[in-house]
Design an enzyme around this catalytic site. Structure first.
Site, short mmCIF file in Angstrom:
data_model
loop_
_atom_site.label_atom_id
_atom_site.label_comp_id
_atom_site.label_asym_id
_atom_site.label_seq_id
_atom_site.Cartn_x
_atom_site.Cartn_y
_atom_site.Cartn_z
N GLU A 239 0.89 -1.17 0.00
CA GLU A 239 0.00 0.00 0.00
C GLU A 239 0.92 1.21 0.00
OE1 GLU A 239 -1.46 3.20 0.97
OE2 GLU A 239 -1.88 2.41 2.98
N CYS B 122 -1.74 9.01 2.92
CA CYS B 122 -1.68 8.56 1.53
C CYS B 122 -3.02 8.76 0.83
CB CYS B 122 -1.24 7.11 1.45
SG CYS B 122 -2.19 6.00 2.51
#
Length: 453
Positions: free
Chosen positions: A229, A263
């Site tokens: 990720e 993010c």
């Protein structure tokens, strides 16, 4: 062996320092993890669930201590740290309730008298985690992975060693068998050696694109599965029929969450020309009213970035974007230490760092477009594909446009967030694999076919 230091990014005070683990200590951790796996994999789902429900209670009982530790080490506002602890408790409860159902045998009709798929734990899984959500990132890995019967070893970011050790303490205090979850204090350079060790069966990383490339290469060389990720430059698309003031209000939250260090924070605000001025004015007013300062104070909404060098790098991206034609609507001033003043850039275009790169801090890039198709095209003109949001009163149109977005998730009239009930992850250079929901718990199991006649 080097030192691993815990430094308060607001005061720049050294809080604590630790010796990196020696090779002997690391070998002890790996051996203990193997022994613990043999015990833990035999625990029933009921026994595992009981421990994770107990963990959820312990997290809430220690919320004051844990949130203060988090804020002191990496600078997030204390209210957000408290919410992070609550979310960790939620994911523990979620998998305590659902893991057995997610991993029950799947009966398959075949030429056998009986055939089915079962889901067996793999062993010890290595998690390499970042500093921005120092508890949540770990628990969204640990809850499903350990509920599935695996053990876990955490290599946390080097600037949050106290958070890392506190998580191991939580597992031990809750009553998990010793070695089911362990933290190791090592530098990033030592991670390859850990990945290569025979005890480690798979690796999960949340971090930068560059870190993902290195970990994937190392794991690939050792034929070990990875879930990555990575970074994101999430588009926040505002169409002309949106509720503009509402969208602008959410835009501020979506960009400034965790001091902009997320993010999945909205980063590129792609706004249709006819409503751009209203949107920017509304957003600028809200951004200018944000309270900055010591993140341990409950009224503070924006604290420092996690490190001074991160603030300097972000300002360099802002300056380069301005030199290429971007203009400043709010902020744009140099950082003071690790404090970075919330900034809105207008007239952002492809070719500028504010468009092409991930800005990991409180900087919003406004991109003006003539129509919704241009908005979709620019949203997809990114090497990243983690999340996206679309703001419109026409829900059906929103769903049609969502299918055209290249990302792991699309939120219509809402800010992108992770939720234990929904799979989480990205495409393109935002990584691969999924965390959370049923998809996440099945990443680190052996999907085994059984055929009987």
């Amino acid at each position: 062996m080097g030192k691993i230091k815990s430094v308060n990014p607001f005061s720049e005070q050294l809080l604590k320092e630790f010796e990196s683990y020696s090779e002997d200590k690391l070998n002890e951790v790996l051996t203990l993890s193997e022994k613990a796996f043999k015990i833990w994999k035999e625990y029933s789902f009921e026994k595992r669930s009981s421990l994770f429900n107990k963990m959820a209670r312990k997290l809430r009982d220690k919320k004051g201590f844990l949130s203060t530790l988090m804020t002191s080490e990496m600078g997030k506002p204390i209210k957000e740290a408290e919410a992070e602890v609550e979310k960790c408790a939620w994911v523990c409860e979620y998998y305590a309730e659902n893991a057995e159902f997610f991993l029950k045998d799947d009966l398959i009709i075949s030429d056998a008298s009986e055939s089915y798929v079962e889901y067996d734990p793999l062993g010890c899984i290595l998690a390499i985690m970042p500093w921005n959500f120092p508890f949540w990132q770990v628990f969204r890995f640990a809850a499903p992975t350990i509920m599935a019967g695996n053990t876990g070893i955490l290599k946390h970011a080097s600037n949050v060693p106290q958070c890392s050790l506190a998580i191991q303490d939580l597992f031990e205090e809750t009553g998990f068998p010793k070695g089911v979850f362990q933290s190791v204090l090592i530098s990033g350079e030592e991670t390859d050696r850990l990945i290569a060790h025979k005890t480690i069966k798979a690796v999960t990383l949340t971090g930068s694109e560059q870190a993902g490339v290195k970990v994937a290469a190392s794991a690939g060389a050792n034929l070990k599965k990875t879930v990555l990720e990575l970074g994101g430059s999430d588009p926040f698309i505002v169409l002309k029929d949106a509720n503009i003031d509402d969208a602008a209000s959410w835009a501020v939250k979506a960009r400034m969450v965790n001091n902009g260090q997320s993010c999945i924070a909205a980063k590129r605000f792609i706004v249709v020309d006819s409503v751009k001025n209203q949107f920017v004015q509304s957003m600028a007013k809200a951004v200018s009213a944000l309270k900055l300062g010591d993140p341990l104070s409950p009224e503070i909404q924006v604290g420092p970035l996690a490190r001074k060098d991160l603030a300097e790098s972000l300002f360099d991206q802002v300056e380069k974007s301005i030199s290429l034609g971007a203009s400043v609507a709010v902020g744009g001033t140099p950082p003071v230490g690790a404090m970075f003043f919330p900034t809105i850039l207008e007239n952002v275009k492809p070719g500028m760092p504010a468009f092409d790169e991930e800005l990991f801090g409180p900087v919003a890039a406004i991109i003006s477009v003539p129509n919704e198709q241009e908005a979709i095209d620019l949203a997809n003109q990114s090497k990243y594909g983690l999340g996206a949001s679309i703001w419109t009163r026409d829900f059906e149109k929103g769903k049609v446009l969502a299918r055209q977005i290249e990302s792991g998730s699309v939120f219509i009239n809402g800010m992108v967030k992770s939720d234990p009930r929904l799979p989480f992850g990205g495409v393109k250079l935002s990584g691969y694999g999924r965390e959370l929901a049923a998809f996440g718990i099945r990443e680190f199991v052996n999907i085994k076919s059984v055929w009987v006649k």
